[in-house]
Design an enzyme around this catalytic site. Structure first.
Site, PDB file in Angstrom:
ATOM      1  N   GLY B  11       0.828  -1.200   0.000  1.00 29.14           N
ATOM      2  CA  GLY B  11       0.000   0.000   0.000  1.00 29.14           C
ATOM      3  C   GLY B  11       0.861   1.247   0.000  1.00 29.14           C
ATOM      4  N   ALA B  12       0.519   2.181  -0.881  1.00 29.78           N
ATOM      5  CA  ALA B  12       1.312   3.398  -1.025  1.00 29.78           C
ATOM      6  C   ALA B  12       0.464   4.642  -0.834  1.00 29.78           C
ATOM      7  CB  ALA B  12       1.986   3.419  -2.396  1.00 29.78           C
ATOM      8  N   GLY B  13      -0.639   4.505  -0.068  1.00 28.51           N
ATOM      9  CA  GLY B  13      -1.406   5.684   0.321  1.00 28.51           C
ATOM     10  C   GLY B  13      -0.656   6.417   1.422  1.00 28.51           C
ATOM     11  N   GLY B  16       1.038   3.736   4.021  1.00 29.97           N
ATOM     12  CA  GLY B  16       2.186   2.983   3.515  1.00 29.97           C
ATOM     13  C   GLY B  16       3.346   3.897   3.143  1.00 29.97           C
ATOM     14  N   PHE B 116     -14.636  21.952  10.623  1.00 31.36           N
ATOM     15  CA  PHE B 116     -15.138  20.696  10.100  1.00 31.36           C
ATOM     16  C   PHE B 116     -16.058  20.079  11.135  1.00 31.36           C
ATOM     17  CE2 PHE B 116     -14.771  17.525   6.801  1.00 31.36           C
ATOM     18  CZ  PHE B 116     -14.291  18.278   5.754  1.00 31.36           C
ATOM     19  N   ASP B 217      -8.817  -5.676   0.195  1.00 30.05           N
ATOM     20  CA  ASP B 217      -8.029  -6.903   0.016  1.00 30.05           C
ATOM     21  C   ASP B 217      -7.325  -7.331   1.304  1.00 30.05           C
ATOM     22  OD1 ASP B 217      -8.788  -6.466  -2.574  1.00 30.05           O
ATOM     23  OD2 ASP B 217      -6.798  -5.892  -3.296  1.00 30.05           O
ATOM     24  N   GLN B 236     -19.166   4.203   7.618  1.00 28.27           N
ATOM     25  CA  GLN B 236     -19.744   5.549   7.625  1.00 28.27           C
ATOM     26  C   GLN B 236     -20.404   5.866   6.286  1.00 28.27           C
ATOM     27  OE1 GLN B 236     -17.304   9.405   7.643  1.00 28.27           O
ATOM     28  NE2 GLN B 236     -18.279   9.421   9.644  1.00 28.27           N
ATOM     29  N   HIS B 238     -21.874   8.798   4.135  1.00 29.89           N
ATOM     30  CA  HIS B 238     -21.847  10.250   4.021  1.00 29.89           C
ATOM     31  C   HIS B 238     -23.153  10.676   3.363  1.00 29.89           C
ATOM     32  CE1 HIS B 238     -20.522  14.273   3.040  1.00 29.89           C
ATOM     33  NE2 HIS B 238     -19.360  14.063   3.631  1.00 29.89           N
ATOM     34  N   LEU B 248     -18.444  11.901  -3.993  1.00 27.28           N
ATOM     35  CA  LEU B 248     -18.675  12.765  -2.847  1.00 27.28           C
ATOM     36  C   LEU B 248     -18.904  14.226  -3.227  1.00 27.28           C
ATOM     37  CD1 LEU B 248     -18.637  12.444   0.284  1.00 27.28           C
ATOM     38  CD2 LEU B 248     -16.371  13.471   0.180  1.00 27.28           C
ATOM     39  N   GLU B 251     -18.758  18.194   2.307  1.00 30.17           N
ATOM     40  CA  GLU B 251     -19.539  18.625   3.456  1.00 30.17           C
ATOM     41  C   GLU B 251     -19.802  20.128   3.388  1.00 30.17           C
ATOM     42  OE1 GLU B 251     -18.752  16.519   7.141  1.00 30.17           O
ATOM     43  OE2 GLU B 251     -18.370  18.448   8.102  1.00 30.17           O
ATOM     44  N   ARG B 282     -23.063  13.901  10.184  1.00 29.10           N
ATOM     45  CA  ARG B 282     -23.224  13.104   8.964  1.00 29.10           C
ATOM     46  C   ARG B 282     -24.188  11.943   9.106  1.00 29.10           C
ATOM     47  NH1 ARG B 282     -16.967  12.396   6.858  1.00 29.10           N
ATOM     48  NH2 ARG B 282     -16.699  14.602   6.383  1.00 29.10           N
ATOM     49  N   HIS B 348     -18.745   5.657   2.713  1.00 30.09           N
ATOM     50  CA  HIS B 348     -17.630   6.597   2.611  1.00 30.09           C
ATOM     51  C   HIS B 348     -16.378   6.140   3.335  1.00 30.09           C
ATOM     52  CE1 HIS B 348     -15.659  10.353   2.061  1.00 30.09           C
ATOM     53  NE2 HIS B 348     -15.735  10.721   3.309  1.00 30.09           N
ATOM     54  N   ARG B 390     -16.140   7.870  12.522  1.00 31.64           N
ATOM     55  CA  ARG B 390     -14.964   8.734  12.532  1.00 31.64           C
ATOM     56  C   ARG B 390     -15.376  10.164  12.198  1.00 31.64           C
ATOM     57  NH1 ARG B 390     -12.521  11.051   7.362  1.00 31.64           N
ATOM     58  NH2 ARG B 390     -14.291  10.565   6.055  1.00 31.64           N
ATOM     59  N   LEU B 396      -7.318  11.155   7.432  1.00 32.98           N
ATOM     60  CA  LEU B 396      -6.013  11.476   6.840  1.00 32.98           C
ATOM     61  C   LEU B 396      -4.985  11.512   7.962  1.00 32.98           C
ATOM     62  CD1 LEU B 396      -6.667  14.367   4.262  1.00 32.98           C
ATOM     63  CD2 LEU B 396      -6.081  11.994   3.766  1.00 32.98           C
TER      64      LEU B 396
HETATM   65  C1  LIG Z   1     -13.820  11.056  -1.538  1.00 35.66           C
HETATM   66  C2  LIG Z   1     -13.135  10.951  -0.224  1.00 35.66           C
HETATM   67  C3  LIG Z   1     -12.811  12.104   0.496  1.00 35.66           C
HETATM   68  C4  LIG Z   1     -12.176  12.022   1.724  1.00 35.66           C
HETATM   69  N1  LIG Z   1     -11.869  13.178   2.392  1.00 35.66           N
HETATM   70  C5  LIG Z   1     -11.209  13.109   3.562  1.00 35.66           C
HETATM   71  C6  LIG Z   1     -10.831  14.307   4.259  1.00 35.66           C
HETATM   72  O1  LIG Z   1     -11.079  15.420   3.813  1.00 35.66           O
HETATM   73  N2  LIG Z   1     -10.167  14.174   5.424  1.00 35.66           N
HETATM   74  C7  LIG Z   1      -9.856  12.958   5.951  1.00 35.66           C
HETATM   75  O2  LIG Z   1      -9.239  12.911   7.001  1.00 35.66           O
HETATM   76  N3  LIG Z   1     -10.174  11.820   5.305  1.00 35.66           N
HETATM   77  C8  LIG Z   1     -10.847  11.863   4.130  1.00 35.66           C
HETATM   78  N4  LIG Z   1     -11.181  10.688   3.487  1.00 35.66           N
HETATM   79  C9  LIG Z   1     -10.697   9.404   4.011  1.00 35.66           C
HETATM   80  C10 LIG Z   1      -9.197   9.240   3.757  1.00 35.66           C
HETATM   81  O3  LIG Z   1      -8.883   9.750   2.485  1.00 35.66           O
HETATM   82  C11 LIG Z   1      -8.733   7.783   3.816  1.00 35.66           C
HETATM   83  O4  LIG Z   1      -9.206   7.178   4.960  1.00 35.66           O
HETATM   84  C12 LIG Z   1      -7.207   7.660   3.835  1.00 35.66           C
HETATM   85  O5  LIG Z   1      -6.644   8.419   2.798  1.00 35.66           O
HETATM   86  C13 LIG Z   1      -6.762   6.225   3.720  1.00 35.66           C
HETATM   87  O6  LIG Z   1      -5.378   6.157   3.514  1.00 35.66           O
HETATM   88  P1  LIG Z   1      -4.618   4.759   3.448  1.00 35.66           P
HETATM   89  O7  LIG Z   1      -3.179   5.051   3.300  1.00 35.66           O
HETATM   90  O8  LIG Z   1      -5.041   3.934   4.575  1.00 35.66           O
HETATM   91  O9  LIG Z   1      -5.207   4.034   2.157  1.00 35.66           O
HETATM   92  P2  LIG Z   1      -5.267   4.411   0.602  1.00 35.66           P
HETATM   93  O10 LIG Z   1      -4.823   5.785   0.317  1.00 35.66           O
HETATM   94  O11 LIG Z   1      -6.601   4.004   0.136  1.00 35.66           O
HETATM   95  O12 LIG Z   1      -4.183   3.455  -0.032  1.00 35.66           O
HETATM   96  C14 LIG Z   1      -4.350   2.077  -0.129  1.00 35.66           C
HETATM   97  C15 LIG Z   1      -3.140   1.521  -0.819  1.00 35.66           C
HETATM   98  O13 LIG Z   1      -3.173   0.103  -0.761  1.00 35.66           O
HETATM   99  C16 LIG Z   1      -2.881  -0.419  -2.027  1.00 35.66           C
HETATM  100  N5  LIG Z   1      -3.502  -1.750  -2.127  1.00 35.66           N
HETATM  101  C17 LIG Z   1      -4.733  -2.140  -1.742  1.00 35.66           C
HETATM  102  N6  LIG Z   1      -4.921  -3.437  -2.004  1.00 35.66           N
HETATM  103  C18 LIG Z   1      -3.773  -3.894  -2.566  1.00 35.66           C
HETATM  104  C19 LIG Z   1      -3.334  -5.155  -3.046  1.00 35.66           C
HETATM  105  N7  LIG Z   1      -4.116  -6.241  -3.027  1.00 35.66           N
HETATM  106  N8  LIG Z   1      -2.093  -5.261  -3.548  1.00 35.66           N
HETATM  107  C20 LIG Z   1      -1.280  -4.174  -3.598  1.00 35.66           C
HETATM  108  N9  LIG Z   1      -1.635  -2.960  -3.150  1.00 35.66           N
HETATM  109  C21 LIG Z   1      -2.866  -2.824  -2.640  1.00 35.66           C
HETATM  110  C22 LIG Z   1      -3.427   0.597  -2.995  1.00 35.66           C
HETATM  111  O14 LIG Z   1      -2.805   0.475  -4.234  1.00 35.66           O
HETATM  112  C23 LIG Z   1      -3.047   1.889  -2.287  1.00 35.66           C
HETATM  113  O15 LIG Z   1      -1.727   2.232  -2.587  1.00 35.66           O
HETATM  114  C24 LIG Z   1     -11.844  10.759   2.263  1.00 35.66           C
HETATM  115  C25 LIG Z   1     -12.160   9.607   1.558  1.00 35.66           C
HETATM  116  C26 LIG Z   1     -12.829   9.686   0.336  1.00 35.66           C
HETATM  117  C27 LIG Z   1     -13.213   8.433  -0.348  1.00 35.66           C
END
Ligand SMILES: Cc1cc2nc3c(=O)[nH]c(=O)nc-3n(C[C@H](O)[C@H](O)[C@H](O)COP(=O)(O)OP(=O)(O)OC[C@H]3O[C@@H](n4cnc5c(N)ncnc54)[C@H](O)[C@@H]3O)c2cc1C
Ligand code: FES
Lengths: 233, 581
Positions: B11-13, B16, B116, B217, B236, B238, B248, B251, B282, B348, B390, B396
């Protein structure tokens, strides 16, 4: 639901000796984008149609492709704004992996050449660095680039020189050079100031017309050119 | 092919990538992602990231942030982890500024902050401006800044590698097996530590704000090696998702004065929250909307409500809500300056996930016993800072902050973690799965089964739930799991076979949807994002507990024995009270 015809570029290197188009008729709901139609085809008609997508609201940059001859994001383009048969091709200028999915490695490699990170070796202050709203604005909307490659792929200078950095990488160089917190122009100048760099931009403005986020790389590349000239004087 | 690195991150969000920056400076780290890193779903977040920097609300402090988070969680959040999060939030956000993240600025040049929902000063007295932001693309700039830091530190990326299985033996994480999406072929990655930052599970529902990639996954992977998942029933919804797509609408549309209208053109929120009206939290607004729809007062009797912003006038719309106009035009084909936008509640955020401690070590029982060499952070984890619900801008923060904690913890643990030996059957599970899907031939289609799953989850395990609906949904999932055995994957190629990957993802969705439904069925109370029409009250006596769910064969086994941490690390904790706004 109106029926629309999609003519989709198909190429699978494992089975095809050359590319071809395949036509699909799809009943489309009024609010659909091109991506919705591609999904409809893939999920219910022909699972082998291959393309990239993720966010489906124009922020992740996965789904750039050429639609009726123009680079755009499939997930943002409403079908009802398009007339007649809708022709979908992969982004030009890149090696084709399969159907609409291209090899983006050269694009990312160019990005890395401009050192796309903040360069500043001063010790960190205890709080945030101070940057005024006016200074923040100098970066312009370059920070909104989603790296979809619609711009670079539409640039004739890139088509004729694979080594050319291309508008997206140059926009990134602009973003850091015009960030008042950055001191890295000296480190970046070699990558920018050469025949595959800044000076290959001939202001054709295809990038500006292709950008689905309405950014203007041409203008910012010009500013960067002026900045480099000043720097060298 | 076998790859050996000190640390394997999936995961590279935000979670990660943040861990990778930390580890990449001292050890050899590999990051696998099924999408190019900067395309992770973190980039979609618009609103902001919470931290009590007190740049504008000068009296803000971590205790207030802690109270808001605990209350928002409907008291199911673990207060020790929450305290750590809110205390470390300011330094975590400021560090991103130091690394070049372009935040919007106050007149004094500090990081800009805005209001917020649910964030207050002095324990609910007045709104706090706590959300640090960058225009409308906070997640985007955070994600790109982190990715760029990873590039700077030469982190090894394996982009478009989809992880199919976790190798886990004798309580120790060993590695993962992944499919190289582009070229085909299985690759095994093993290392001294494995970290999951695999994002949320919104794609179990038909109407969702989540990316196609958010198929949960990670949850299926851990449950397949016998580890539990936690609090899965908490999702949650929204209130303002675009009708039919669920994309989305921020808000801010309610915040800036948008009206919610039913088919009688009436601001129905006066029946539900006469003082707060559209500004109620919400989950309350989502329930009010759903009730209007269920009782036949949706627009044209359909499953939609209108949000009307036309009275704000073009000038204010352009100034305050610039992206709404574009969004509504691009994705709903509606011009919000002239007509109301059709909306409906959208799945959401996933509160449930892989149980982990505040040091991000994955745990596997009621006593929070730790696994070895296995870490999780971000939306795929359940640490649990969000409990039953949440607060906006806290996720974030969670992803970034626990990603950072994870990175630091792994660096600290590495000297004590030897390289494990790969067991002989390390690749078998993944290989069998791929072979199965390439060879199976039946009449069913992945697209159809997925659609049925998502639509019934939305209908019977969505905003409102009841025993009758959940029992029926449980049977539906069993039926779909049976039919799933008889699918055909059209695409037989090795290279870029997204048809195959979607089948694998559907297997995950079907599996953990069972845990959502079982949790919702067993939890006979209403709390945060989980609302039972037949049990509309919160029941602290029985259910002030985390749900743990284990996959046993085709079933899920549940316990409610894991207590909630009601005390902070230094703070005495906030006693459960009624969650009223
Ligand atoms: C539209 C929207 C708006 C939002 N706005 C806000 C906000 O304003 N403020 C806030 O705090 N939160 C907000 N959120 C929530 C927040 O964005 C997320 O909870 C947070 O970014 C999650 O980050 P993460 O690093 O956990 O996962 P993600 O950023 O979802 O990353 C998941 C990673 O896992 C990888 N991955 C998944 N499965 C596999 C697999 N099988 N093999 C290899 N790689 C895999 C993906 O490629 C990705 O790199 C929002 C969410 C949405 C949907
Ligand atoms: S799918 Fe993300 S930009 Fe189109």
């Amino acid at each position: 639901m109106p029926k629309r015809t999609f003519k989709i570029f198909r190429f699978n290197p494992e089975t095809d000796s050359k590319p071809s188009y395949k036509t699909y008729d799809v009943e489309c709901e009024g609010w659909w984008t091109v991506l919705d139609a591609l999904n409809e085809i893939k999920w219910f008609v022909d699972g082998t149609v291959t393309y990239r997508r993720s966010c489906r609201h124009g922020i992740c940059g996965s789904c750039a492709m050429m639609i009726n001859g123009k680079n755009d994001l499939a997930c943002e383009l409403q079908i009802k704004t398009l007339k007649g048969t809708i022709t979908v091709d992969p982004l030009p200028g890149f090696e084709i992996y399969r159907d609409l999915a291209v090899n983006m490695d050269p694009f990312y490699a160019a990005l890395k050449r401009v050192k796309p990170w903040l360069i500043n070796n001063d010790p960190y202050p205890s709080k945030e660095r101070i940057q005024s709203p006016e200074e923040f604005k100098l970066m312009g909307d370059s920070i909104a680039c989603i790296l979809c490659a619609a711009c670079t792929s539409s640039c004739p200078s890139f088509w004729s020189d694979e080594q050319y950095l291309g508008p997206a990488a140059l926009l990134k160089a602009y973003r850091y050079t015009f960030d008042t917190r950055d001191k890295g122009l000296g480190d970046r100048i070699d990558a920018l100031d050469n025949k595959h760099g800044l000076w290959r931009c001939h202001k054709i403005t295809n990038c500006y017309h292709a950008c689905p986020k309405h950014l203007n790389p041409t203008e910012q590349i010009s500013k960067l050119q002026r900045r480099i000239i000043e720097e060298k004087m | 092919m076998i790859h050996r690195h000190d640390v394997i991150i999936v995961g590279a969000g935000l979670a990660g990538s943040r861990a990778a920056v930390e580890i990449g400076q001292v050890a050899d780290v590999a990051v696998l992602s099924k999408v190019y890193p900067s395309r992770s779903h973190s980039g979609a977040a618009q609103g902001g990231i919470a931290a009590s920097l007190a740049n504008i609300s000068k009296t803000d402090r971590w205790e207030y942030h802690m109270f808001d988070t605990v209350k928002g969680s409907d008291y199911l959040g673990d207060q020790d982890a929450i305290e750590m999060m809110v205390r470390e939030a300011p330094e975590t956000v400021i560090e991103m500024e130091h690394w070049g993240c372009p935040f919007s600025r106050t007149a004094e040049g500090k990081i800009a902050q805005r209001k917020f929902g649910g964030h207050t000063l002095e324990f609910g007295k007045e709104a706090s401006l706590r959300a640090c932001y960058s225009a409308d693309y906070t997640g985007h700039v955070l994600l790109h800044t982190l990715h760029e830091q990873c590039l700077k530190h030469n982190v090894n990326f394996y982009s478009e590698f989809q992880v199919l299985s976790l190798i886990f033996r004798d309580n120790r994480a060993i590695g993962v097996v992944a499919l190289d999406m582009v070229h085909g072929g299985l690759h095994t990655f093993y290392g001294r530590a494995v970290m999951f930052g695999m994002g949320g599970y919104g794609r179990a529902f038909s109407i969702t704000s989540n990316a196609h990639a958010n198929t949960g996954d990670g949850l299926a992977l851990v449950s397949r090696v016998g580890l539990p998942v936690q609090d899965m029933e908490f999702v949650q919804f929204h209130p303002t998702g675009l009708w039919k797509s669920g994309i989305l609408v921020t808000e801010g549309a309610r915040g800036e004065g948008g009206y919610l209208l039913n088919n009688e053109k009436r601001r129905f929120m006066e029946d539900y929250a006469p003082t707060l009206m559209e500004l109620a939290p919400r989950d309350m607004v989502a329930r009010a909307m759903q009730q209007e729809i269920d009782e036949g007062r949706g627009i044209n009797g359909e499953d939609k409500i209108f949000i009307d912003v036309t009275h704000l006038g073009e000038a204010k719309l352009m100034e305050r809500l610039p992206q709404i106009t574009e969004l509504a035009m691009n994705f709903a084909g509606v011009d919000p300056r002239k007509e109301p936008i059709p909306i409906q509640p959208t799945a959401h955020y996933s509160m449930g996930g892989i149980p982990a401690n505040a040091n991000t070590r994955v745990t596997f029982d009621e006593k929070r016993t730790e696994t070895v060499g296995f870490y999780a952070a971000g939306e795929c984890s359940c640490i649990s800072v969000h409990g039953a619900n949440r607060l906006g801008t806290n996720s974030l923060l969670e992803a970034l902050l626990f990603g950072r904690r994870s990175g630091k913890q792994i660096v600290e643990d590495l000297p004590n973690l030897e390289f494990p030996t790969l067991p002989a059957d390390y690749e078998d599970a993944a290989r069998e799965e791929v072979d199965h899907f390439k060879n199976v031939s039946g009449k069913e289609k992945v697209g159809t089964i997925r659609k049925e799953l998502q639509e019934t989850m939305m209908l019977d395990c969505g905003v409102f739930r009841s025993e009758k609906q959940l029992v029926s949904q449980k049977a539906k999932i069993q039926e779909l799991e049976d039919r799933f055995k008889h699918i055909t994957v059209d695409d037989k190629s090795d290279q870029f076979n997204t048809d195959l990957l979607e089948a694998i993802e559907l297997g995950h969705l079907l599996e953990f949807s069972g845990a959502i439904v079982e949790g919702a069925l067993a939890r006979q109370e209403s709390r945060g994002g989980h609302y039972r029409k037949d049990f509309p009250k919160r029941d602290d006596e029985k259910f002030l507990k985390h749900t743990l769910a284990w996959r046993k064969g085709a079933n899920w086994e549940l316990t409610f024995d894991k207590p909630v941490m009601l005390q902070g690390v230094t703070h005495k904790g906030f006693e459960p009270m009624e969650r009223k706004y």
